[in-house]
Design an enzyme around this catalytic site. Structure first.
Site, PDB file in Angstrom:
ATOM      1  N   ASP A   1     -18.101  14.501  -2.787  1.00 30.65           N
ATOM      2  CA  ASP A   1     -19.486  15.368  -2.749  1.00 30.65           C
ATOM      3  C   ASP A   1     -20.817  14.675  -2.831  1.00 30.65           C
ATOM      4  O   ASP A   1     -20.916  14.630  -4.057  1.00 30.65           O
ATOM      5  CB  ASP A   1     -18.903  16.185  -3.959  1.00 30.65           C
ATOM      6  CG  ASP A   1     -19.424  17.437  -4.429  1.00 30.65           C
ATOM      7  OD1 ASP A   1     -20.629  17.484  -3.340  1.00 30.65           O
ATOM      8  OD2 ASP A   1     -19.710  17.989  -5.487  1.00 30.65           O
TER       9      ASP A   1
ATOM     10  N   CYS B   1     -16.021  23.112   2.591  1.00 26.36           N
ATOM     11  CA  CYS B   1     -16.493  22.689   1.427  1.00 26.36           C
ATOM     12  C   CYS B   1     -16.375  23.383   0.047  1.00 26.36           C
ATOM     13  O   CYS B   1     -16.564  24.807   0.259  1.00 26.36           O
ATOM     14  CB  CYS B   1     -17.751  21.272   1.566  1.00 26.36           C
ATOM     15  SG  CYS B   1     -18.870  21.766   2.503  1.00 26.36           S
TER      16      CYS B   1
ATOM     17  N   ARG C   1     -21.207  18.866   3.025  1.00 24.49           N
ATOM     18  CA  ARG C   1     -20.504  18.222   3.571  1.00 24.49           C
ATOM     19  C   ARG C   1     -20.110  18.774   5.104  1.00 24.49           C
ATOM     20  O   ARG C   1     -19.818  17.889   6.016  1.00 24.49           O
ATOM     21  CB  ARG C   1     -19.472  17.947   3.314  1.00 24.49           C
ATOM     22  CG  ARG C   1     -19.130  16.741   2.072  1.00 24.49           C
ATOM     23  CD  ARG C   1     -18.227  16.635   0.292  1.00 24.49           C
ATOM     24  NE  ARG C   1     -18.560  17.933   0.016  1.00 24.49           N
ATOM     25  CZ  ARG C   1     -17.735  18.091  -0.683  1.00 24.49           C
ATOM     26  NH1 ARG C   1     -16.162  17.397  -1.239  1.00 24.49           N
ATOM     27  NH2 ARG C   1     -17.817  19.351  -1.697  1.00 24.49           N
TER      28      ARG C   1
HETATM   29  P1  4NP Z   1     -20.908  20.774  -0.448  1.00 23.04           P
HETATM   30  O1  4NP Z   1     -21.642  20.564  -2.005  1.00 23.04           O
HETATM   31  O2  4NP Z   1     -19.636  21.072  -0.451  1.00 23.04           O
HETATM   32  O3  4NP Z   1     -20.580  19.610  -0.125  1.00 23.04           O
HETATM   33  O4  4NP Z   1     -21.639  21.757   0.003  1.00 23.04           O
HETATM   34  C1  4NP Z   1     -22.141  21.009  -2.959  1.00 23.04           C
HETATM   35  C2  4NP Z   1     -23.482  21.285  -2.654  1.00 23.04           C
HETATM   36  C3  4NP Z   1     -23.364  22.361  -3.902  1.00 23.04           C
HETATM   37  C4  4NP Z   1     -22.900  22.156  -4.904  1.00 23.04           C
HETATM   38  C5  4NP Z   1     -22.079  21.607  -4.954  1.00 23.04           C
HETATM   39  C6  4NP Z   1     -21.400  20.269  -3.913  1.00 23.04           C
HETATM   40  N1  4NP Z   1     -23.297  22.957  -5.997  1.00 23.04           N
HETATM   41  O5  4NP Z   1     -22.596  22.874  -7.830  1.00 23.04           O
HETATM   42  O6  4NP Z   1     -24.270  24.266  -5.688  1.00 23.04           O
END
Ligand code: 4NP
Length: 169
Positions: free
Chosen positions: A136, A19, A25
């Site tokens: 997300d 991800c 995720r």
């Molecule tokens: P992930 O979620 O991709 O599912 O781990 C996110 C975690 C952090 C961020 C964006 C999505 N961020 O912008 O810091």
């Protein structure tokens, strides 16, 4: 699915979930898949990992809301965030992108298109694929994390069902 090679104890099948941050995720997908593999006694046949396309959260454990949600379902998340790198394209048998942006970022590392067949969208395995992205949940509430868990749970179950047919016991 892509042609799946025979899966043996000598050559465990290597899967990485990817991800953006590797804190919501993909660690949830990794934790669920490892849980299912353990439950079915298939630990010798699979190696499960996760990674992120960004460097924002390197070294961090899974987000606390992801952990709480998984724990409620009896699943533990043990990941530490790392960045997905070009060498992972060679290293893993299957690479799962959570959304289309992750998919594009992974494919940017595949300069000659050599690894196209092993990069797949996670929701290809979801019986209810919706718009094909695992949404997300980072900026939202607990209900978003629960939704992500449910999507990943049913997708991982379907994926493991399909892969299990290739196990050479
Ligand atoms: P992930 O979620 O991709 O599912 O781990 C996110 C975690 C952090 C961020 C964006 C999505 N961020 O912008 O810091």
């Amino acid at each position: 699915m892509t042609n799946i090679r025979p899966i043996t104890k000598e050559e465990p099948y290597k899967i990485v979930f990817v991800c953006l941050g590797n804190i919501c995720r993909s660690p949830t997908a990794e934790g669920i898949m490892q849980h299912l593999v353990n439950e079915r006694g298939l630990q010798s046949y699979f190696y499960i990992d996760s990674a992120g396309t960004s460097a924002y959260h390197i070294g961090e454990p899974a987000n606390s809301k992801s952990q709480q949600t998984a724990n409620r379902h009896g699943v533990k998340l043990h990941s530490r965030a790392r960045r997905f790198e070009a060498a992972d394209l060679e290293e893993f048998d299957l690479i799962f992108a959570m959304d289309h942006e992750n998919y594009s970022n992974i494919k940017e590392l595949d300069k000659n298109g050599k690894y196209t067949d092993k990069v797949l969208m996670m929701r290809k395995f979801d019986p209810q694929p919706d718009d094909k992205n695992v949404p997300d949940p980072y900026y939202g509430g607990m209900d978003g994390f629960e939704h992500v868990y449910e999507v990943l749970r049913r997708s991982c179950e379907k994926l493991l069902d399909e892969l299990s047919e290739r196990i050479d016991h």
